[in-house]
Structure formats: C-alpha cells, structure tokens
Enzyme design. Structure first.
Site, short mmCIF file in Angstrom:
data_model
loop_
_atom_site.label_atom_id
_atom_site.label_comp_id
_atom_site.label_asym_id
_atom_site.label_seq_id
_atom_site.Cartn_x
_atom_site.Cartn_y
_atom_site.Cartn_z
CE LYS A 33 -4.11 1.73 2.64
NZ LYS A 33 -4.85 1.36 3.79
CG PHE A 36 -16.79 15.79 13.81
CD1 PHE A 36 -17.61 14.83 14.40
CD2 PHE A 36 -15.90 16.49 14.28
CE1 PHE A 36 -17.37 14.77 15.79
CE2 PHE A 36 -15.73 16.55 15.49
CZ PHE A 36 -16.44 15.73 16.30
CD GLU A 44 -16.79 5.80 4.11
OE1 GLU A 44 -17.14 5.12 2.89
OE2 GLU A 44 -16.44 4.99 5.10
CE LYS A 71 -16.61 9.72 14.92
NZ LYS A 71 -16.34 10.29 13.67
CB CYS A 88 -19.10 5.91 10.96
SG CYS A 88 -17.73 6.00 10.12
NE ARG A 104 -15.61 -0.08 5.56
CZ ARG A 104 -14.48 0.79 5.98
NH1 ARG A 104 -14.05 0.57 7.24
NH2 ARG A 104 -14.45 1.94 5.45
C1 UGA Z 1 -20.64 9.73 9.24
C2 UGA Z 1 -20.87 10.91 9.84
O1 UGA Z 1 -21.63 11.92 9.17
C3 UGA Z 1 -19.61 11.82 9.61
O2 UGA Z 1 -19.72 13.20 10.55
C4 UGA Z 1 -18.47 10.98 10.42
O3 UGA Z 1 -17.22 11.54 10.70
C5 UGA Z 1 -18.41 9.57 10.05
O4 UGA Z 1 -19.81 8.87 10.03
C6 UGA Z 1 -17.35 8.67 10.62
O5 UGA Z 1 -17.78 8.65 11.79
O6 UGA Z 1 -16.24 8.55 10.34
P1 UGA Z 1 -20.50 8.52 6.97
O7 UGA Z 1 -20.32 7.34 7.60
O8 UGA Z 1 -19.52 8.91 5.94
O9 UGA Z 1 -20.40 9.74 7.79
O10 UGA Z 1 -21.93 8.90 6.08
P2 UGA Z 1 -23.05 9.68 6.18
O11 UGA Z 1 -23.18 10.73 5.05
O12 UGA Z 1 -23.33 10.20 7.79
O13 UGA Z 1 -24.25 8.72 6.12
C7 UGA Z 1 -24.64 7.66 6.94
C8 UGA Z 1 -25.55 6.76 6.56
O14 UGA Z 1 -26.98 7.31 6.43
C9 UGA Z 1 -25.76 6.36 5.03
O15 UGA Z 1 -26.30 4.96 4.83
C10 UGA Z 1 -26.89 7.29 4.58
O16 UGA Z 1 -27.45 6.83 3.18
C11 UGA Z 1 -27.91 7.45 5.73
N1 UGA Z 1 -28.56 8.51 5.63
C12 UGA Z 1 -28.01 9.76 5.88
C13 UGA Z 1 -29.82 8.35 5.43
O17 UGA Z 1 -30.50 7.13 5.16
N2 UGA Z 1 -30.67 9.48 5.41
C14 UGA Z 1 -30.19 10.83 5.63
O18 UGA Z 1 -31.02 11.47 5.77
C15 UGA Z 1 -28.79 10.95 5.75
#
Ligand code: UGA
Length: 435
Positions: A38, A155, A158, A207, A263, A333
C-alpha cells in the site's frame, strides 16, 4: 505560520485524508502504514480508495515534497513532533470497539519516542482511551521523554471527506495540557476553523454522541416514513415541513433503506456497550438500531409484495441499482443494499446487481449475486428493479429502454430519488419509501 512536522499512523480513509490535507495546509507530513504494498502504491500517488478530490491533493503534496509515505513507523515518529493515530477500531462480537490496533500503535510510538511529542488520537475510541494510550506509552517507553496525548475526533463523511476536512463544522480538541493545545491551535491555524477546546473524555464522547444522534435522526424519519405509508402522508413533505424549524434542521431527514457504513452502526453499538458497562440502559439507542434492522427487512418485504411472490422469491429476477452504503463512495460496509441483496438471495431470487464504483468491494461480501456491466444489464428480465444507492447517474437512465428490458415494469425506489411522476407516466408501477 509555522510548518509543523507531522506523522500519521494508519492510511485508511481518515489517515489518508488527514495526512494529505495537513500537507495541503503547508505542514510536513509523513504517513506510515505497515502494509508495504500500500505504501509503495501511495508513494507514486496511487490512492486505493474512491474519494472525491483525494488523489489530486495527494499528488500535489507528493510533488511539493510536503507528503511522504513509509512503512517505517519508528523513523516517522522519530522525526515528527505531532503524531496522529488513525487506525481501525472495528466492533468485536459484543459491539465493543476493538482497541488492538490502537494499543499496538501506542507501543510502537513508545519505542520510537525521542523528544517532546503530541500524540493525537483521531480514531473513534471508547471514552477513556486518551488515558489508556498515555499509560501504555508511559509504561513502554524505554527512557523518559515528555509527551501529551490529545483527543481530536474526526467528523469527515465518506465521499466529501476532503471538503469536510478543509471546511469543518468544528475542530474538537480534548486535552489537559496547554502546551499540546498550543500546538494543536498552530496546526489548525491556516484553516480559520472553529476550534473547541475541552477535556479528553468529553472530546471522545462528542464523537459518539454526534454519530448516534445523526443515526437517531435517520431512524426517526424512517419510522415516520413507515407511519406515513399507512396514514397516506408523504414523508418528503413531512420532512420538508419539519426541516423549516431551525431547531430540527433539514439535514439527515431523508427516509430510505436504513443507515449503513463503517461508522453509524459500529458507533451506535459501541456507545451502547459503553452505556451497558456503566449500568445505564440506553433504550432509545437500542431502538434506533432496531428500527434500522427492520428497515432493511421492510425493503425485502416490499420487493416480495411488488414481485407478487408468495413465501419465497424462487423464479423471480430482481435488479438492484447501487451497492454502496450511500452515493459517491465505493464502500459497502454494513450497506443496506448488501443486506437487502442477501435477503433476496436467501429467499431464492435471482439477483442482478450494478454499482458504478462499489462492484469490486461488494464481490467480497455478496455471494450468489450476478454482477452486471451496467444498470441496463441489471434490469434485464427483472420482475422488480430496486434503487438502493442514490447515485446521480441512476436519475438519468433511459427509462423507456429500461422498461423494454424488464419482465414487469415495477420500480422500488428506496431512496425516493427518481422522478415518480415521470416513471408512472411511462407506465411503471413506482413505489418509494414513506409516500
Ligand atoms: C458519518 C458522519 O456523518 C461523519 O460526520 C463521521 O465523521 C463519520 O460517520 C465517521 O464517524 O467516520 P459517513 O458514514 O460517511 O459519515 O456517512 P453519512 O453521510 O453520515 O451517512 C450515513 C448513513 O446514513 C448512510 O447509509 C446514508 O445513506 C444514511 N442517511 C443519511 C440516510 O439514510 N438519510 C439521511 O438523511 C442521511
């Protein structure tokens, strides 16, 4: 502004984005990872994950000489004053965050320490880990050197991680040492971000509390969506009406197939574990996870009904659009799409899948599905076509052609993403979630 010497241990999503973006701020950064293959790839600017804009930032900083990659953690720590820990903390069987990687890195740092260091933990870790890392290093250090351990949770989302890093809602720094706090302020100074200084335990809690709250919002709107279906309301209108209230806010009110990713599910489970360990029964959060699991199952039930299937789906062909847990990432995941696909396969359906970015990663966890070349191939002969990830390109398919390819013109749009009116006009039976 001074340029600081930083080292980032672990080149997963968080580590890579952190390293590249810190270099972009003008700091000198070395990213260390045990995985030599990597490291070799990264050193030539090859980024192994799909993350908008990341490769550009990595390449720009490699060329500028501000970013380097190495598998020699000892040397990387030795030459840096700021040492970031960005390693995986997977869930163990009981939902507890597994700290094996963090502990190991702490021991490696202890072996390499050769002067004052600020050790910054960005991995999502249980409350109390800052102290734990401190203790491990103290005990494992061959000779005494001054150091501080700081909690600086991440925070990033992805898909928008680079933009999130550069324009954060807040930077949380948990530390009891003024010397370490001053270094952290210097580190983030070029960003003019809102920096919140607090104690390490509160920073660690921020967090989990943030992710669990956002997951709660998603499960809440999904539960409302399920209720909307039976009373005849439209969840999009309901969410719009709710979102106008600034105390509620418009974000994270999109009903869908449930939340996934590396997450939310993991962090909810870890927070529940922390609560249990302290004899607090966090029923609210149990409910959030339960609604989420049921939401995956509800999607399979909807498909079964739309396919006109009885007890099983034998003989039915189901096309799935999207496998990533959300759009703009190749990450599968704990993806709701993968859960739904598995449920359908278990029920005996023939499952055709397509995702613009996540095919390779989905192959590892999805046995029994047929991986198709494009969305049209996934619709071929299908009794139901199911949209599971809100990729933009799925909006712009030629649905006239899709209809010709399908056995029955039935679409389940689990993200309420497509133009329902236009599809119905074309002759599709269209169903969303909560409408
Ligand atoms: C999430 C947090 O938003 C970040 O702030 C945090 O840093 C990150 O986890 C982490 O702990 O590393 P992420 O997992 O990339 O980020 O994804 P999100 O955009 O938050 O979405 C999470 C899930 O919720 C997805 O499956 C998305 O489709 C779903 N979602 C989100 C919904 O079903 N409806 C919504 O209105 C928003």
């Amino acid at each position: 502004m001074g340029s600081l010497d930083c080292c980032v241990i672990g080149t997963g999503y968080v580590g890579l984005v952190t390293g590249a973006c810190l270099a972009d701020l003008g700091h000198s950064v070395v990213c260390a990872d045990r995985d030599e293959a990597k490291v070799a790839g990264l050193a030539t600017g090859e980024v192994p994950i799909y993350e908008a804009g990341l490769e550009t930032v990595v390449r720009r900083n490699l060329e500028a000489g501000r970013l380097r990659f190495t598998s020699d953690i000892n040397e990387a720590v030795g030459e840096s004053e700021l040492v970031f820990i960005t390693v995986d903390t997977p869930s163990d069987a009981e939902g507890r965050a597994d700290l094996t990687n963090v502990d190991e890195v702490a021991r490696e740092i202890a072996a390499a320490i050769n002067g004052y260091k600020v050790i910054i933990n960005k991995s999502t870790v249980p409350v109390g880990t800052t102290k734990r890392v401190q203790r491990i290093i103290e005990e494992a250090m061959p000779e005494y050197h001054e150091f501080d351990v700081v909690s600086n949770p991440e925070f990033l989302r992805e898909g928008t991680a680079v933009a999130d890093f550069k324009n954060p809602s807040r930077v949380v720094v948990g530390s009891d040492s003024q010397k370490a706090i001053d270094r952290m302020l210097e580190l983030y100074e070029p960003m003019s971000a809102r920096v919140m200084i607090t104690d390490p335990v509160s920073a660690e809690m921020v967090k989990y509390a943030s992710n669990a709250f956002l997951a709660t919002k998603v499960s809440y709107i999904n539960a409302i969506a399920n209720l909307c279906e039976v009373v005849g309301a439209d969840v999009i209108e309901v969410a719009r009406g709710m979102g106008h209230d600034e105390r509620i806010g418009r974000q994270f009110l999109m009903a869908g197939p449930g939340f996934g990713g590396s997450c939310f599910p993991k962090d909810c489970r870890a927070l529940l574990h922390i609560a249990r360990e302290h004899d607090y029964s966090f029923d609210l959060l149990e409910g959030v996870l339960q609604v989420n699991t049921e939401q995956h199952e509800r999607m399979v039930d909807k498909i079964r009904r739309l396919a006109g299937a009885g007890d099983d789906l034998a003989g039915k062909v189901i096309g799935l659009l999207g496998l990533a847990f959300k759009a703009n990432t190749d990450d599968t995941r704990e993806s709701p799409a993968v859960y739904v696909a598995r449920g359908l396969i278990q029920d005996g359906a023939t499952v055709l899948v397509f995702d613009p970015e996540a095919m390779e990663r989905a192959r590892e966890e999805l046995e029994g599905a047929s991986f198709m070349a494009d969305a049209y191939d996934a619709a071929q002969g299908a009794d139901v076509l199911v949209l599971l990830t809100e990729w933009d390109e799925f909006k712009w398919l030629d649905y006239g052609r899709v209809m010709e390819l399908m056995r029955c013109p039935v679409i389940l749009d689990t993200r309420n993403w497509l133009d329902a009116k236009a599809l119905r006009k074309l002759g599709f039976t269209y169903e969303g979630v909560g409408r």
